[in-house]
Design an enzyme around this catalytic site. Structure first.
Site, PDB file in Angstrom:
ATOM      1  N   ASP A   1      -1.233   1.397  -4.655  1.00  0.00           N
ATOM      2  CA  ASP A   1      -2.139   0.220  -5.089  1.00  0.00           C
ATOM      3  C   ASP A   1      -3.353   0.847  -5.458  1.00  0.00           C
ATOM      4  O   ASP A   1      -4.298  -0.072  -5.746  1.00  0.00           O
ATOM      5  CB  ASP A   1      -2.185  -0.994  -3.809  1.00  0.00           C
ATOM      6  CG  ASP A   1      -2.881  -0.771  -2.753  1.00  0.00           C
ATOM      7  OD1 ASP A   1      -2.426   0.554  -2.293  1.00  0.00           O
ATOM      8  OD2 ASP A   1      -3.396  -1.440  -2.168  1.00  0.00           O
TER       9      ASP A   1
ATOM     10  N   SER B   1       0.742  -1.228  -0.118  1.00  0.00           N
ATOM     11  CA  SER B   1      -0.128  -0.195  -0.018  1.00  0.00           C
ATOM     12  C   SER B   1       0.821   1.307   0.017  1.00  0.00           C
ATOM     13  O   SER B   1       1.617   1.467  -0.950  1.00  0.00           O
ATOM     14  CB  SER B   1      -1.081   0.083   1.040  1.00  0.00           C
ATOM     15  OG  SER B   1      -2.048   0.848   1.111  1.00  0.00           O
TER      16      SER B   1
ATOM     17  N   ASP C   1      -2.638   6.048  -3.670  1.00  0.00           N
ATOM     18  CA  ASP C   1      -1.545   5.518  -3.449  1.00  0.00           C
ATOM     19  C   ASP C   1      -0.921   4.329  -4.303  1.00  0.00           C
ATOM     20  O   ASP C   1      -1.835   4.190  -5.425  1.00  0.00           O
ATOM     21  CB  ASP C   1      -1.610   4.893  -1.952  1.00  0.00           C
ATOM     22  CG  ASP C   1      -2.613   3.808  -1.869  1.00  0.00           C
ATOM     23  OD1 ASP C   1      -3.299   3.815  -2.742  1.00  0.00           O
ATOM     24  OD2 ASP C   1      -2.480   3.032  -0.602  1.00  0.00           O
TER      25      ASP C   1
ATOM     26  N   ASP D   1      -5.656   1.988  -3.779  1.00  0.00           N
ATOM     27  CA  ASP D   1      -7.227   1.870  -2.914  1.00  0.00           C
ATOM     28  C   ASP D   1      -7.565   3.095  -1.882  1.00  0.00           C
ATOM     29  O   ASP D   1      -8.401   3.054  -1.031  1.00  0.00           O
ATOM     30  CB  ASP D   1      -6.909   0.573  -1.841  1.00  0.00           C
ATOM     31  CG  ASP D   1      -6.002   0.602  -0.825  1.00  0.00           C
ATOM     32  OD1 ASP D   1      -5.070   1.522  -1.099  1.00  0.00           O
ATOM     33  OD2 ASP D   1      -5.841  -0.516  -0.151  1.00  0.00           O
TER      34      ASP D   1
END
Length: 551
Positions: free
Chosen positions: A295, A145, A293, A297
């Site tokens: 990834d 993340s 960010d 999410d």
């Protein structure tokens, strides 16, 4: 002999570890052995995360193998058709994410479970979407993340496309602990059961995101966007192109790069990571700044106000979107909800209540929020919005994890609607404060790395439990204390302390589930900003005095 020395020796003797890696293990200094082996990485708020390297406290292919084997055993034991249903796998731009994804695929294949692997870097929300769309038994994404570049991680999902619950990970962990040697995992180096997922699923996902639209998109809104070297560029760019948005990219942060060179900690919740997009915003005259960010999410939001960019916190973005979504509803019936976490501000709940919509709270993490969402939908209820203060939002029902991509689209649409009225997101926030009260917040993270940090964080939590809260200062009348090691939510407990005041303000203390941090969440309500901010100062001063001997 110290426990970390014993674990290091076991690795040296393990037949499943290559001679090349054993040579690295043999050359470790005593300090390196201690740092790499003093703990075992475990499931936290969002999967497993750690620094890359060899050892039980590091992310490496051996951990990937053992955890995936435990997951396979769990799936095959619980779901008879697991092998045929298969799993979906995604990976982001971090160093070793792709390699770790293929290491996991080898284990699934070795256990006879069909693998559906994304053919290129993809977002976490698209992984959740793929599991549901392909009717897989589960899946995983290789990502850490928003953590610094030396980290990687492993997020695991069930067949709902939701991160595994604490119960599920506990059951899975029992299987992992049965693995005596890394040589015992079932490894298929040829990956016989691999099917690549190409662009077809993203086509469906993008169309579904656009269907969330409430108002016509204002093409005069100037948007600046950065994916922070991650996976968000393709889907976000595509959505903005298809609705005719006027947007500008932070070009240097738009190419995948696991080093995150101009955002060493690619966390759009922190201003340090947003310096380049702020510069680009001033350069092109952007109305709003959006950052996902690595990834994709999570979403960071800033808005131009009096020629300065103002950061809109996760609590505030949640409140804005709740008002935007619920204001568009023609009628509110029974069993309609928003879902949030116990450490999220009451601001959004107050707005939802204004519209006649109930709020349900869980422990932190979308493994809990997504699970609760599914329960409500299965019971015939309706969920309008799911979010938590750590800039995670879910406005749709076709996935079960937070989605920075759909949130970017909706907040841009909302900002464009406000611009047509001659207003900004900051203006709208002020309007909501006047109607519902001046809710303000501050989150403080004490980063305490290494084995010393683990000991200190445990000591602080124990001290707070055993020796009472102390003096909060003036302007705050203490009401109650709750220790969620002793109080359950949905049958589960958490290492979380909650102090509530008579006026509705509160402060919460908890160790991070993904990083070596102690986190303090301050949330207050005031008649105006000055009164609210004084309360924040009082609480912050209380905490520093309370724990100064430990830091």
């Amino acid at each position: 002999m110290e426990t970390w020395t014993l674990k290091h020796q076991r690795w040296l003797n393990d037949k499943g570890i290559t001679l090349e890696d054993k040579k690295i293990l043999e050359e470790m200094t005593p300090t390196e052995i201690k740092e790499n082996f003093y703990q075992d990485l475990e499931f936290g708020t969002a999967g497993i995360r750690g620094i890359r390297g060899l050892g039980t406290g590091r992310i490496n292919k051996y951990l990937i193998h053992s955890v995936t084997q435990g997951y396979c055993d769990y799936l095959i034991e619980k779901i008879p058709s697991a092998k045929e249903m298969g799993v979906a796998i995604a990976y982001d731009t971090r160093h070793m994410s792709k390699e770790f994804a293929y290491e996991a695929a080898k284990i699934f294949s070795g256990n006879g479970i069909k693998v559906f692997m994304y053919d290129k870097i993809r977002s976490t929300p698209e992984l959740s979407f793929a599991i549901r769309q392909l009717k897989n038994v589960g899946g995983l994404v290789l990502t850490a993340s928003h953590n610094p570049p030396e980290y990687n991680g492993y997020k695991v999902y069930n067949q709902l496309g939701c991160q595994l619950s604490t119960y599920e990970t506990n059951e899975m962990t029992k299987n992992i602990k049965k693995i005596a040697s890394f040589a015992d995992v079932k490894l298929d180096n040829n990956i016989e059961k691999l099917e690549l997922i190409k662009d077809e699923l993203e086509d469906i996902y993008v169309e579904k995101v656009k269907e969330l639209s409430i108002n016509k998109f204002n093409k005069n809104l100037k948007i600046v966007y950065t994916p922070l070297f991650g996976v968000g560029l393709k889907p976000v760019k595509r959505i903005f192109d298809e609705v005719g948005a006027q947007y500008f990219l932070v070009e240097e942060q738009s190419q995948p790069n696991g080093d995150f060179p101009t955002a060493k900690k690619p966390n759009p919740e922190e201003l340090e990571a947003l310096q380049r997009i702020i510069e680009e915003g001033h350069k092109v005259g952007g109305d709003i700044l959006l950052a996902t960010d690595p990834d994709a999410d999570r979403l960071g939001v800033m808005a131009l106000n009096n020629n300065e960019y103002v950061y809109i916190t996760g609590n505030q973005v949640g409140a804005l979107l709740i008002d935007y979504i619920l204001n568009s509803e023609k009628s509110i019936k029974n069993k309609e909800y928003i879902i949030t976490s116990i450490v999220t501000s009451d601001f959004g709940e107050k707005i939802a209540d204004y519209y006649g919509v109930k709020t349900i709270r869980t422990f932190t993490g979308f493994k809990n929020l997504g699970k609760k969402m599914e329960e409500i939908l299965q019971d015939g209820g309706e969920v309008h919005f799911v979010y938590e203060e750590s800039i995670g939002y879910l406005a749709e029902d076709f996935i079960r994890d937070k989605d920075g991509i759909s949130a970017a689209y909706l907040i841009a649409e909302m900002a464009g609607t406000l611009k047509e009225e001659g207003k900004t997101l900051v203006d709208k926030l002020e309007s909501l404060y006047k109607t519902h009260g001046y809710y303000q917040e501050k989150q403080i993270s004490y980063v305490i790395p290494g084995i010393e940090g683990v000991t200190k964080i445990k000591g602080i939590m124990q001290d707070l439990r055993e020796n009472g809260p102390g003096d909060f200062g003036e302007d705050l009348s203490f009401d109650s204390f709750s220790d969620y090691l002793n109080i359950a939510i949905d049958g589960e407990h958490a290492d979380l302390l909650y102090y509530k005041f008579v006026d509705g303000s509160w402060v919460c203390v908890r160790p991070s589930g993904t990083e070596p941090k102690l986190k303090l969440y301050i949330n207050v309500i005031g008649q105006d900003l000055d009164e609210a901010n004084k309360k924040i100062v009082n609480i912050e001063t209380w905490f520093k005095k309370r724990v100064e001997n430990w830091l």
